[in-house]
Design a protein around this motif. Sequence first.
Motif, PDB file in Angstrom:
ATOM      1  N   THR A 226       0.833  -1.195   0.000  1.00  0.00           N
ATOM      2  CA  THR A 226       0.000   0.000   0.000  1.00  0.00           C
ATOM      3  C   THR A 226       0.867   1.244   0.000  1.00  0.00           C
ATOM      4  O   THR A 226       2.063   1.196   0.217  1.00  0.00           O
ATOM      5  N   GLY A 227       0.251   2.389  -0.202  1.00  0.00           N
ATOM      6  CA  GLY A 227       0.977   3.643  -0.153  1.00  0.00           C
ATOM      7  C   GLY A 227       0.471   4.605  -1.200  1.00  0.00           C
ATOM      8  O   GLY A 227      -0.378   4.278  -2.014  1.00  0.00           O
ATOM      9  N   PHE A 228       0.995   5.827  -1.166  1.00  0.00           N
ATOM     10  CA  PHE A 228       0.517   6.874  -2.053  1.00  0.00           C
ATOM     11  C   PHE A 228       1.369   7.023  -3.305  1.00  0.00           C
ATOM     12  O   PHE A 228       1.040   7.783  -4.192  1.00  0.00           O
ATOM     13  N   GLY A 229       2.497   6.363  -3.379  1.00  0.00           N
ATOM     14  CA  GLY A 229       3.421   6.610  -4.475  1.00  0.00           C
ATOM     15  C   GLY A 229       4.209   7.889  -4.256  1.00  0.00           C
ATOM     16  O   GLY A 229       4.644   8.529  -5.208  1.00  0.00           O
ATOM     17  N   LEU A 230       4.392   8.292  -2.980  1.00  0.00           N
ATOM     18  CA  LEU A 230       5.105   9.526  -2.681  1.00  0.00           C
ATOM     19  C   LEU A 230       6.570   9.287  -2.348  1.00  0.00           C
ATOM     20  O   LEU A 230       7.392  10.190  -2.487  1.00  0.00           O
ATOM     21  N   GLY A 231       6.899   8.085  -1.878  1.00  0.00           N
ATOM     22  CA  GLY A 231       8.232   7.821  -1.352  1.00  0.00           C
ATOM     23  C   GLY A 231       9.358   8.139  -2.316  1.00  0.00           C
ATOM     24  O   GLY A 231      10.276   8.895  -1.991  1.00  0.00           O
ATOM     25  N   LEU A 232       9.307   7.572  -3.532  1.00  0.00           N
ATOM     26  CA  LEU A 232      10.389   7.787  -4.487  1.00  0.00           C
ATOM     27  C   LEU A 232      10.359   9.194  -5.075  1.00  0.00           C
ATOM     28  O   LEU A 232      11.402   9.736  -5.437  1.00  0.00           O
ATOM     29  N   ASN A 233       9.181   9.788  -5.168  1.00  0.00           N
ATOM     30  CA  ASN A 233       9.119  11.179  -5.608  1.00  0.00           C
ATOM     31  C   ASN A 233       9.771  12.086  -4.563  1.00  0.00           C
ATOM     32  O   ASN A 233      10.470  13.042  -4.902  1.00  0.00           O
ATOM     33  N   TYR A 234       9.566  11.749  -3.283  1.00  0.00           N
ATOM     34  CA  TYR A 234      10.215  12.490  -2.191  1.00  0.00           C
ATOM     35  C   TYR A 234      11.734  12.376  -2.329  1.00  0.00           C
ATOM     36  O   TYR A 234      12.458  13.369  -2.237  1.00  0.00           O
ATOM     37  N   VAL A 235      12.219  11.156  -2.564  1.00  0.00           N
ATOM     38  CA  VAL A 235      13.656  10.925  -2.741  1.00  0.00           C
ATOM     39  C   VAL A 235      14.183  11.778  -3.899  1.00  0.00           C
ATOM     40  O   VAL A 235      15.214  12.445  -3.783  1.00  0.00           O
ATOM     41  N   TYR A 236      13.468  11.740  -5.015  1.00  0.00           N
ATOM     42  CA  TYR A 236      13.878  12.493  -6.203  1.00  0.00           C
ATOM     43  C   TYR A 236      13.931  13.996  -5.921  1.00  0.00           C
ATOM     44  O   TYR A 236      14.890  14.678  -6.300  1.00  0.00           O
ATOM     45  N   GLN A 237      12.895  14.511  -5.258  1.00  0.00           N
ATOM     46  CA  GLN A 237      12.832  15.947  -4.975  1.00  0.00           C
ATOM     47  C   GLN A 237      13.957  16.388  -4.045  1.00  0.00           C
ATOM     48  O   GLN A 237      14.544  17.460  -4.219  1.00  0.00           O
ATOM     49  N   VAL A 238      14.261  15.555  -3.031  1.00  0.00           N
ATOM     50  CA  VAL A 238      15.338  15.900  -2.095  1.00  0.00           C
ATOM     51  C   VAL A 238      16.692  15.883  -2.799  1.00  0.00           C
ATOM     52  O   VAL A 238      17.524  16.782  -2.598  1.00  0.00           O
ATOM     53  N   ILE A 239      16.917  14.881  -3.651  1.00  0.00           N
ATOM     54  CA  ILE A 239      18.166  14.829  -4.408  1.00  0.00           C
ATOM     55  C   ILE A 239      18.280  16.039  -5.333  1.00  0.00           C
ATOM     56  O   ILE A 239      19.355  16.654  -5.464  1.00  0.00           O
ATOM     57  N   GLU A 240      17.177  16.421  -5.980  1.00  0.00           N
ATOM     58  CA  GLU A 240      17.161  17.608  -6.835  1.00  0.00           C
ATOM     59  C   GLU A 240      17.496  18.856  -6.027  1.00  0.00           C
ATOM     60  O   GLU A 240      18.245  19.722  -6.492  1.00  0.00           O
ATOM     61  N   ALA A 241      16.926  18.964  -4.810  1.00  0.00           N
ATOM     62  CA  ALA A 241      17.188  20.123  -3.953  1.00  0.00           C
ATOM     63  C   ALA A 241      18.658  20.189  -3.532  1.00  0.00           C
ATOM     64  O   ALA A 241      19.170  21.270  -3.232  1.00  0.00           O
ATOM     65  N   HIS A 242      19.323  19.025  -3.509  1.00  0.00           N
ATOM     66  CA  HIS A 242      20.758  18.974  -3.204  1.00  0.00           C
ATOM     67  C   HIS A 242      21.609  19.122  -4.471  1.00  0.00           C
ATOM     68  O   HIS A 242      22.834  18.983  -4.416  1.00  0.00           O
ATOM     69  N   GLU A 243      20.954  19.370  -5.606  1.00  0.00           N
ATOM     70  CA  GLU A 243      21.621  19.504  -6.909  1.00  0.00           C
ATOM     71  C   GLU A 243      22.365  18.220  -7.293  1.00  0.00           C
ATOM     72  O   GLU A 243      23.429  18.249  -7.924  1.00  0.00           O
TER      73      GLU A 243
END
Length: 269
Positions: A226-243
């Motif tokens: 189960t889940g929202f499908g947010l986990g990997l998008n969160y990972v991607y966004q944080v990595i993007e924020a770290h350039e």
Amino acid sequence: TIIKRMGLLLIATVILMIFVIGCIVYQIKIIARQNKIAQLREDFSYAMIHDMKTPLSSITMCTSFLHSGRLDDKPEMKEKYFTIVENETDHLLALTNKILTLSKLENHKLEMNKKKISFEPIIEDLKEKFITKSDKPIHFTIDLKAKEVYVDEEFFKELMSNLIDNAIKYSKKSIEIKISSHYDDKYTIIKIYDNGMGISEKDQRTIFDKFERASATKRTKFGGATGFGLGLNYVYQVIEAHEGKIYVNSIEGDFTEFTLFIPKIMEEL
């Protein structure tokens, strides 16, 4: 003679017909995209309600027992119910914070408080946490040649927690997780490998998209994760924020490996 006299008119008519057909095709694509977005929202709503319903039901049941007074003479059982309430409340709060954080990251309203931190203690804490809470046997292999990483500690820890949680969630009966790190000229490179179910080539193209679980409803109904499908998008966004950058390498039914490229501190470049 008629064709010659009407040549320009016929050419103009053909061009107009091509333009109209192009507009119709474009409109069909827009409608198809809108339908897909509507389906994603519907599936996300179902997954969100399903995931929130379980902890809310647990909280309601536990508070009802505690309020009834039936556990007043059973301190150990009473403490157990209090612990369940606390854990489920933390779970709901974490989901809420993740959604809010993603929204801020997407709108570039969240700043990273980056500093050089020791990598190993974070991995050890997460290792103990997941071994303790998992009902499956987990074996971690840790090989950290890069001991430090330049990140926002809070977001980095949540990022690593999401990747390990995914590895366990989509795992077989016995879980093998390998975490390694090393440096190159510009980046701290971190790899997270698991021997789980793997990801199909088709899904690898969309796993970092928000609400990527287009089949969340179907999977949840038939006992899938189960889940929202947010986990990997969160990972991607944080990595993007770290350039930084993130890549996935996976074979369905065999393994999955995520590779993170996190820029080293500027003074070292």
